[in-house]
Design a protein around this motif. Structure first.
Motif, PDB file in Angstrom:
ATOM      1  N   THR A   1      43.791   1.356 -33.266  1.00 42.32           N
ATOM      2  CA  THR A   1      42.669   1.931 -33.060  1.00 42.32           C
ATOM      3  C   THR A   1      41.886   1.246 -31.990  1.00 42.32           C
ATOM      4  OG1 THR A   1      42.510   2.618 -35.285  1.00 42.32           O
ATOM      5  CG2 THR A   1      40.705   2.641 -34.157  1.00 42.32           C
ATOM      6  N   TRP A   2      42.382  -0.140 -31.612  1.00 40.99           N
ATOM      7  CA  TRP A   2      41.193  -0.905 -30.534  1.00 40.99           C
ATOM      8  C   TRP A   2      42.459  -0.658 -29.318  1.00 40.99           C
ATOM      9  CZ3 TRP A   2      37.080  -3.431 -29.379  1.00 40.99           C
ATOM     10  CH2 TRP A   2      37.087  -4.333 -28.204  1.00 40.99           C
ATOM     11  N   LEU A   3      43.839  -1.253 -29.661  1.00 37.40           N
ATOM     12  CA  LEU A   3      44.658  -1.502 -28.438  1.00 37.40           C
ATOM     13  C   LEU A   3      45.095  -0.187 -27.722  1.00 37.40           C
ATOM     14  CD1 LEU A   3      46.972  -3.949 -30.371  1.00 37.40           C
ATOM     15  CD2 LEU A   3      45.488  -4.601 -28.485  1.00 37.40           C
ATOM     16  N   ILE A   4      44.995   0.938 -28.316  1.00 32.62           N
ATOM     17  CA  ILE A   4      45.478   2.083 -27.572  1.00 32.62           C
ATOM     18  C   ILE A   4      44.393   2.591 -26.667  1.00 32.62           C
ATOM     19  CG2 ILE A   4      46.091   4.688 -27.625  1.00 32.62           C
ATOM     20  CD1 ILE A   4      47.984   3.904 -29.836  1.00 32.62           C
ATOM     21  N   PRO A   5      43.225   2.756 -27.091  1.00 34.09           N
ATOM     22  CA  PRO A   5      42.014   3.080 -26.140  1.00 34.09           C
ATOM     23  C   PRO A   5      41.826   2.086 -25.068  1.00 34.09           C
ATOM     24  CG  PRO A   5      41.229   3.470 -28.484  1.00 34.09           C
ATOM     25  CD  PRO A   5      42.790   2.805 -28.496  1.00 34.09           C
ATOM     26  N   TRP A   6      42.057   0.812 -25.493  1.00 36.48           N
ATOM     27  CA  TRP A   6      41.914  -0.291 -24.597  1.00 36.48           C
ATOM     28  C   TRP A   6      43.008   0.055 -23.191  1.00 36.48           C
ATOM     29  CZ3 TRP A   6      44.813  -3.627 -21.842  1.00 36.48           C
ATOM     30  CH2 TRP A   6      44.185  -4.832 -21.223  1.00 36.48           C
ATOM     31  N   TRP A   7      44.148   0.240 -23.672  1.00 36.69           N
ATOM     32  CA  TRP A   7      45.232   0.571 -22.825  1.00 36.69           C
ATOM     33  C   TRP A   7      45.288   1.522 -21.837  1.00 36.69           C
ATOM     34  CZ3 TRP A   7      48.816  -2.553 -21.187  1.00 36.69           C
ATOM     35  CH2 TRP A   7      49.781  -2.248 -20.233  1.00 36.69           C
ATOM     36  N   ARG A   8      44.879   2.812 -22.375  1.00 41.02           N
ATOM     37  CA  ARG A   8      44.244   3.888 -21.610  1.00 41.02           C
ATOM     38  C   ARG A   8      43.022   3.622 -20.665  1.00 41.02           C
ATOM     39  NH1 ARG A   8      44.339   7.215 -26.795  1.00 41.02           N
ATOM     40  NH2 ARG A   8      46.188   8.394 -26.618  1.00 41.02           N
ATOM     41  N   ALA A   9      42.290   2.791 -20.993  1.00 43.06           N
ATOM     42  CA  ALA A   9      41.073   2.203 -19.912  1.00 43.06           C
ATOM     43  C   ALA A   9      41.626   1.292 -19.079  1.00 43.06           C
ATOM     44  CB  ALA A   9      39.958   1.918 -20.890  1.00 43.06           C
ATOM     45  N   PHE A  10      42.316   0.454 -19.401  1.00 38.56           N
ATOM     46  CA  PHE A  10      42.379  -0.847 -18.407  1.00 38.56           C
ATOM     47  C   PHE A  10      43.899  -1.102 -18.128  1.00 38.56           C
ATOM     48  CE2 PHE A  10      38.629  -1.828 -20.881  1.00 38.56           C
ATOM     49  CZ  PHE A  10      37.774  -2.163 -19.825  1.00 38.56           C
ATOM     50  N   GLY A  11      44.724  -0.479 -18.647  1.00 36.58           N
ATOM     51  CA  GLY A  11      46.193  -0.701 -18.428  1.00 36.58           C
ATOM     52  C   GLY A  11      46.624  -0.708 -17.111  1.00 36.58           C
ATOM     53  N   GLY A  12      46.388   0.253 -16.349  1.00 36.23           N
ATOM     54  CA  GLY A  12      46.401   0.228 -14.724  1.00 36.23           C
ATOM     55  C   GLY A  12      48.012   0.543 -14.602  1.00 36.23           C
ATOM     56  N   ASP A  13      48.224  -0.344 -13.893  1.00 40.18           N
ATOM     57  CA  ASP A  13      49.951  -0.449 -13.432  1.00 40.18           C
ATOM     58  C   ASP A  13      50.678  -1.384 -14.271  1.00 40.18           C
ATOM     59  OD1 ASP A  13      49.472   1.483 -11.311  1.00 40.18           O
ATOM     60  OD2 ASP A  13      49.194   0.158  -9.997  1.00 40.18           O
ATOM     61  N   ASP A  14      50.166  -2.069 -15.181  1.00 38.61           N
ATOM     62  CA  ASP A  14      50.796  -2.894 -16.063  1.00 38.61           C
ATOM     63  C   ASP A  14      51.683  -2.344 -17.115  1.00 38.61           C
ATOM     64  OD1 ASP A  14      49.059  -4.818 -15.053  1.00 38.61           O
ATOM     65  OD2 ASP A  14      47.970  -5.431 -16.815  1.00 38.61           O
ATOM     66  N   ARG A  15      52.549  -3.062 -17.409  1.00 36.91           N
ATOM     67  CA  ARG A  15      53.780  -2.522 -18.462  1.00 36.91           C
ATOM     68  C   ARG A  15      53.882  -3.021 -19.834  1.00 36.91           C
ATOM     69  NH1 ARG A  15      58.619  -4.767 -15.415  1.00 36.91           N
ATOM     70  NH2 ARG A  15      59.720  -4.455 -17.242  1.00 36.91           N
ATOM     71  N   LEU A  16      53.725  -2.225 -20.724  1.00 38.54           N
ATOM     72  CA  LEU A  16      53.682  -2.554 -22.001  1.00 38.54           C
ATOM     73  C   LEU A  16      55.250  -2.998 -22.326  1.00 38.54           C
ATOM     74  CD1 LEU A  16      52.191   0.495 -23.979  1.00 38.54           C
ATOM     75  CD2 LEU A  16      51.302  -1.831 -23.713  1.00 38.54           C
ATOM     76  N   GLN A  17      55.060  -4.200 -23.297  1.00 39.14           N
ATOM     77  CA  GLN A  17      56.034  -5.000 -23.550  1.00 39.14           C
ATOM     78  C   GLN A  17      55.756  -5.469 -24.949  1.00 39.14           C
ATOM     79  OE1 GLN A  17      59.002  -6.138 -21.578  1.00 39.14           O
ATOM     80  NE2 GLN A  17      58.363  -4.707 -20.316  1.00 39.14           N
ATOM     81  N   VAL A  18      55.569  -4.699 -25.852  1.00 39.05           N
ATOM     82  CA  VAL A  18      55.058  -4.610 -27.292  1.00 39.05           C
ATOM     83  C   VAL A  18      56.424  -4.873 -27.996  1.00 39.05           C
ATOM     84  CG1 VAL A  18      53.951  -3.985 -29.430  1.00 39.05           C
ATOM     85  CG2 VAL A  18      52.997  -3.386 -27.013  1.00 39.05           C
TER      86      VAL A  18
END
Length: 386
Positions: free
Chosen positions: A42-59
């Motif tokens: 609930t926190w992490l997905i909205p955060w990623w949409r706003a700030f993820g930019g060109d970074d890559r997820l490695q969860v």
């Protein structure tokens, strides 16, 4: 590591991947005693949409022999130039915008040591993909974080530790008991300022929980925050479009019992706001704002007092100010603590040298600041800036 005890790692590279494991993620958090809002999707997905930019997820999800999710390492990969080195940094998903605290490794009880070793094994196996791992704003008592730190040291990897201050109020079962913990001066101010405000104006304090009222409350928060910081000649932090996007999506996700978005109105006009959220019996205070035009009426102070009173009655037992330990927090009885931060790299790797240079440089700067005469330190700073 013993093959019989090894956890199997699988990496989630997209929001779609995370949504597929959401039920398992939430089930794991329900078993994790140190769970906070900051570890939820609930926190992490909205955060990623706003700030993820060109970074890559490695969860990274770690599964036991039965295939059940035993732990998570919610990481992402970013690149930046540091000390003339172009480096690849692994860090927590949620880190990088100064919005997320209490970032951690959710884990099933009894799997803490195994998760730490499995993560280090994964990092060694994928050593060509990262240079430095930066883990910021972990709770000081993080089970996996502290075990990981011990394991890194045992391996002889380069690791540098720092702390970031934080503060929180441990709340009792009643408002009366809480008031007894405060100084007599502070107790008097709460009563005096509240009565004075109610005598001068028609006062309305409200918790916003319906989706239809969120936009107006958030826009008031953004505007009041801007006014407050404008007096200091600074923009504040809520003018950033990505942060506004994040707050809007987060508020919609939390709308209902979990959202703690409060407003104080005088004669129908919003003059103070507080934006936070509840997880179990803890409320996290994320952001606030008040109208400088009404600063003499202590509107922000009165709102804080009345929110605390209502939260105690609602069963909240901890009010977390998150980062910072200034007087505006400690006067409410907040206890000072710290978050754990550590950066590490494999020995003789591409990240090891710049990491050592960075921290040795910081140590040298601190030594000079503490030992040089003030005039000499000022001259040195001027030369560096020139």
């Amino acid at each position: 590591m013993d093959a019989e005890r090894r956890l199997r790692a699988e990496v989630y590279h997209s929001i779609q991947d995370l949504e597929r494991v959401r039920p398992e993620w939430e089930s794991l958090l329900a078993q994790f005693p140190s769970s906070t809002t900051f570890s939820t999707l609930t926190w992490l997905i909205p955060w990623w949409r706003a700030f993820g930019g060109d970074d890559r997820l490695q969860v990274i999800g770690f599964r036991d022999r039965a295939g059940s999710l035993a732990g998570l390492a919610p990481l992402s990969l970013t690149s930046s130039c540091d000390l003339w080195f172009q480096l690849r940094w692994l860090r927590f998903m949620g880190d990088g915008s100064q919005d997320s605290d209490n970032l951690d490794f959710p884990v099933r009880r009894g799997f803490e040591a195994l998760l730490s070793l499995s993560l280090l094994e994964w990092l060694e196996k994928h050593r060509q993909d990262w240079d430095i791992c930066r883990l910021s704003r972990l709770p000081a008592a993080s089970l996996v974080g502290n075990r990981l730190l011990a394991d890194i040291r045992a391996l002889g990897w380069s690791v540098f530790i720092s702390r970031h201050p934080c503060s929180a109020i441990e709340l009792p079962e009643s408002w009366e008991l809480y008031l007894k913990r405060l100084s007599s001066k502070e107790r008097g101010k709460i009563g005096l300022r509240t009565r004075r405000l109610e005598k001068r104006y028609r006062v309305e304090i409200r918790k916003c929980s319906e989706a239809g009222e969120l936009d107006a409350a958030l826009e008031a928060l953004f505007e009041l925050h801007r006014k407050h910081w404008q007096l200091r000649g600074l923009p504040g932090t809520l003018h950033v479009p990505a942060r506004r996007q994040f707050y809007h999506e987060l508020a919609l996700q939390l709308a209902g019992a979990a959202l703690e978005l409060w407003t104080l109105k005088l004669e129908g006009r919003i003059v103070a706001t507080q934006f936070g959220f509840r997880h179990r019996d803890v409320v996290f205070s994320l952001q606030e704002g008040f109208d400088p035009e009404f600063s003499s009426d202590s509107v922000g102070y009165v709102l804080r007092a009345q929110v605390l009173k209502r939260l105690i009655a609602a069963g909240v037992r901890r009010y977390d100010f998150l980062g910072g330990t200034d007087e505006s927090k400690t006067r409410w009885g907040a206890v000072v603590g710290s978050y754990l931060n550590f950066d590490f790299a494999r020995p003789f790797s591409r990240g090891s040298l710049p990491l050592r240079l960075k921290y040795k440089g910081a140590e040298c700067k601190a030594w000079l600041r503490n030992h040089l005469p003030e005039t000499a330190w000022s001259t040195l700073k001027a030369l560096r800036q020139g």
